[in-house]
Design a protein around this motif. Structure first.
Motif, short mmCIF file in Angstrom:
data_model
loop_
_atom_site.label_atom_id
_atom_site.label_comp_id
_atom_site.label_asym_id
_atom_site.label_seq_id
_atom_site.Cartn_x
_atom_site.Cartn_y
_atom_site.Cartn_z
N LEU A 1 -104.06 5.82 55.90
CA LEU A 1 -103.36 5.15 54.81
C LEU A 1 -102.03 4.58 55.29
CD1 LEU A 1 -103.11 4.31 51.89
CD2 LEU A 1 -102.47 6.66 51.30
N LEU A 2 -101.33 5.29 56.15
CA LEU A 2 -100.11 4.76 56.74
C LEU A 2 -100.40 3.50 57.55
CD1 LEU A 2 -98.34 8.04 57.92
CD2 LEU A 2 -97.48 6.45 56.18
N GLY A 3 -101.50 3.52 58.31
CA GLY A 3 -101.88 2.33 59.06
C GLY A 3 -102.13 1.15 58.15
N ARG A 4 -102.83 1.38 57.04
CA ARG A 4 -103.08 0.30 56.07
C ARG A 4 -101.78 -0.18 55.44
NH1 ARG A 4 -107.98 -1.36 57.66
NH2 ARG A 4 -109.54 0.31 57.55
N SER A 5 -100.86 0.73 55.16
CA SER A 5 -99.60 0.33 54.54
C SER A 5 -98.77 -0.52 55.49
CB SER A 5 -98.81 1.56 54.09
OG SER A 5 -98.33 2.31 55.19
N PRO B 1 -108.80 4.40 52.76
CA PRO B 1 -108.00 5.59 52.41
C PRO B 1 -107.14 5.38 51.17
CG PRO B 1 -107.05 4.47 54.30
CD PRO B 1 -108.37 3.82 54.05
N GLN B 2 -106.86 4.12 50.84
CA GLN B 2 -106.00 3.85 49.68
C GLN B 2 -106.67 4.26 48.37
OE1 GLN B 2 -107.36 1.68 51.74
NE2 GLN B 2 -108.08 -0.19 50.72
N ASN C 1 -106.15 13.22 58.47
CA ASN C 1 -106.44 11.93 59.10
C ASN C 1 -106.42 10.81 58.07
OD1 ASN C 1 -106.92 12.88 61.80
ND2 ASN C 1 -108.90 13.65 61.13
N ILE C 2 -106.89 11.10 56.87
CA ILE C 2 -106.91 10.10 55.81
C ILE C 2 -105.48 9.61 55.54
CG2 ILE C 2 -107.40 9.68 53.36
CD1 ILE C 2 -109.66 11.74 53.59
N GLY C 3 -104.52 10.54 55.52
CA GLY C 3 -103.14 10.16 55.27
C GLY C 3 -102.60 9.20 56.32
N GLU D 1 -93.15 9.47 53.33
CA GLU D 1 -92.70 10.71 53.95
C GLU D 1 -93.69 11.84 53.71
OE1 GLU D 1 -88.83 11.32 52.38
OE2 GLU D 1 -89.51 11.74 50.33
N ASP D 2 -94.38 11.86 52.58
CA ASP D 2 -95.40 12.87 52.34
C ASP D 2 -96.59 12.69 53.28
OD1 ASP D 2 -93.86 13.94 50.32
OD2 ASP D 2 -94.97 12.98 48.70
N LEU D 3 -96.95 11.44 53.54
CA LEU D 3 -98.06 11.16 54.44
C LEU D 3 -97.71 11.51 55.88
CD1 LEU D 3 -99.10 7.73 52.90
CD2 LEU D 3 -100.41 9.85 52.75
N LEU D 4 -96.50 11.17 56.31
CA LEU D 4 -96.07 11.48 57.67
C LEU D 4 -96.08 12.98 57.94
CD1 LEU D 4 -93.05 9.04 58.11
CD2 LEU D 4 -95.13 9.03 59.50
N SER D 5 -95.75 13.77 56.92
CA SER D 5 -95.58 15.22 57.10
C SER D 5 -96.78 16.03 56.61
CB SER D 5 -94.34 15.68 56.34
OG SER D 5 -94.49 15.46 54.95
N HIS D 6 -97.88 15.36 56.26
CA HIS D 6 -99.10 16.04 55.79
C HIS D 6 -98.82 16.86 54.53
CE1 HIS D 6 -101.21 14.84 59.45
NE2 HIS D 6 -100.13 15.20 60.11
N ALA D 7 -97.95 16.33 53.67
CA ALA D 7 -97.62 17.02 52.42
C ALA D 7 -98.15 16.27 51.20
CB ALA D 7 -96.10 17.16 52.30
N SER D 8 -99.08 15.34 51.39
CA SER D 8 -99.54 14.46 50.31
C SER D 8 -100.61 15.08 49.44
CB SER D 8 -100.10 13.16 50.90
OG SER D 8 -101.28 13.43 51.64
N GLY D 9 -101.31 16.12 49.94
CA GLY D 9 -102.44 16.68 49.21
C GLY D 9 -103.76 16.05 49.56
N LEU D 10 -103.76 15.02 50.43
CA LEU D 10 -105.01 14.42 50.87
C LEU D 10 -105.77 15.37 51.80
CD1 LEU D 10 -103.84 10.77 51.64
CD2 LEU D 10 -105.48 11.45 49.87
N GLU D 11 -107.08 15.35 51.71
CA GLU D 11 -107.91 16.18 52.58
C GLU D 11 -107.86 15.66 54.02
OE1 GLU D 11 -111.83 16.52 51.03
OE2 GLU D 11 -111.16 17.27 49.09
N THR D 12 -108.41 16.46 54.93
CA THR D 12 -108.34 16.12 56.35
C THR D 12 -109.05 14.81 56.66
OG1 THR D 12 -108.19 18.44 56.99
CG2 THR D 12 -108.92 16.88 58.67
N GLY D 13 -110.33 14.71 56.33
CA GLY D 13 -111.09 13.52 56.65
C GLY D 13 -111.52 13.52 58.11
#
Length: 295
Positions: free
Chosen positions: A118-122, A96-97, A113-115, A74-86
């Motif tokens: 990462l969702l795609g990899r998951s 991305p993992q 984009n990195i997030g 849910e953090d990745l879907l909402s861009h709340a993970s803290g990951l940079e844009t990429g």
């Protein structure tokens, strides 16, 4: 199409807009042609639907932890993970993992984009199949998006054996496919009503951040997959859609928005990359669309 809308449409651009109700979408205007256009980050709406399919079948949960730093879905879907844009082309998108967040989760809304990679990899890990195949089978085919597909895009001349998943920005398709995507976000074509509501309901409403191209927004509202209009200023959807409107735009010069209160939608694609022209023209175009649909 009214002249008030037509003046904002360029020669290499296509547009469709209309209203919807219990029986489906009613397209008021649709540009002719069946050309394929790049979607760029509008692809994230397909990725979000694919992730929610996985949540519904139990292979993922909203709170599932993925990546070396155990970021939640849910953090990745909402861009709340803290990951940079990429940016497109960065080698970090290939793995991305392993990317460490630049900030703690829930501190700031950082468009990433990195997030989404990462969702795609998951999804690949949970399903055992390539992300692109998963998205086609779980989203594109059920939604009737027969002209949509993924662009092959390597991220660097020194790293060619592996490509990005395409979850962040890899799709292309016709105007008809964008209309199909709008329908899939309005109706239970791909996922349940509960998932559709989650995609467009603000997650962590207190978070501020930068909306790409439109500067700092406080708050910078985002659901579990779609950007939410809220009361941001300035904004690409214009001033006349409701605060509950949601959607996405892409660097390729494409957008999709849906207003669930006024029950209207618009999709747009073109060949001119996003820039100052879009920041100036899109708000006026979308206001003209809403005015016409109200008349």
């Amino acid at each position: 199409m009214g002249k008030a809308v037509e003046q904002y449409l360029g020669p290499d651009e296509v547009l469709a807009y209309g209203v919807f109700g219990s029986r489906g979408l009613d397209v008021v205007y649709r540009s002719p042609g069946s050309e394929v256009y790049p979607w760029a980050s509008v692809s994230k709406l397909v990725a979000a639907l694919a992730v929610h399919v996985a949540i519904e079948d139990g292979s993922l949960q909203r709170t599932s932890r993925v990546g070396d730093f155990e970021l939640s879905v849910e953090d990745l879907l909402s861009h709340a993970s803290g990951l940079e844009t990429g940016a497109v082309g960065e080698p970090r998108l290939l793995a991305p993992q392993h990317v460490e967040p630049s900030r703690p989760p829930h501190e700031r809304r950082i468009y990433s984009n990195i997030g989404y990679e990462l969702l795609g990899r998951s999804l690949e890990g949970s399903s055992g199949i390539r992300y692109q195949d998963y998205a086609i089978e779980a989203v594109l085919q059920p939604a009737g998006m027969t002209g949509a597909g993924f662009v092959s895009r390597s991220t660097g001349v020194t790293i060619t054996a592996q490509e990005v998943t395409g979850a962040a920005f890899g799709l292309q398709g016709t105007l008809a496919d964008l209309i199909g995507l709008a329908a899939a976000l309005c109706f239970e074509v791909v996922v349940s009503l509960e998932s559709l509501v989650a995609i467009r309901t603000v997650f962590l409403p207190e978070l501020s951040g930068v909306l790409p191209g439109f500067g700092h927004q406080s708050p910078n509202s985002w659901g579990l997959g779609a950007e939410v209009r809220d009361h941001k200023s300035a904004h690409w959807m214009g001033a006349l859609v409701s605060a509950e409107s949601f959607g996405h735009f892409g660097q390729s010069g494409s957008f999709l928005w849906i207003d669930p209160i006024q029950q209207c939608f618009a999709v747009f694609a073109g060949l001119k990359p996003f820039g100052a022209w879009a920041k100036e023209r899109w708000p006026n175009l979308n206001d003209a669309i809403v005015r016409e649909l109200r008349s």
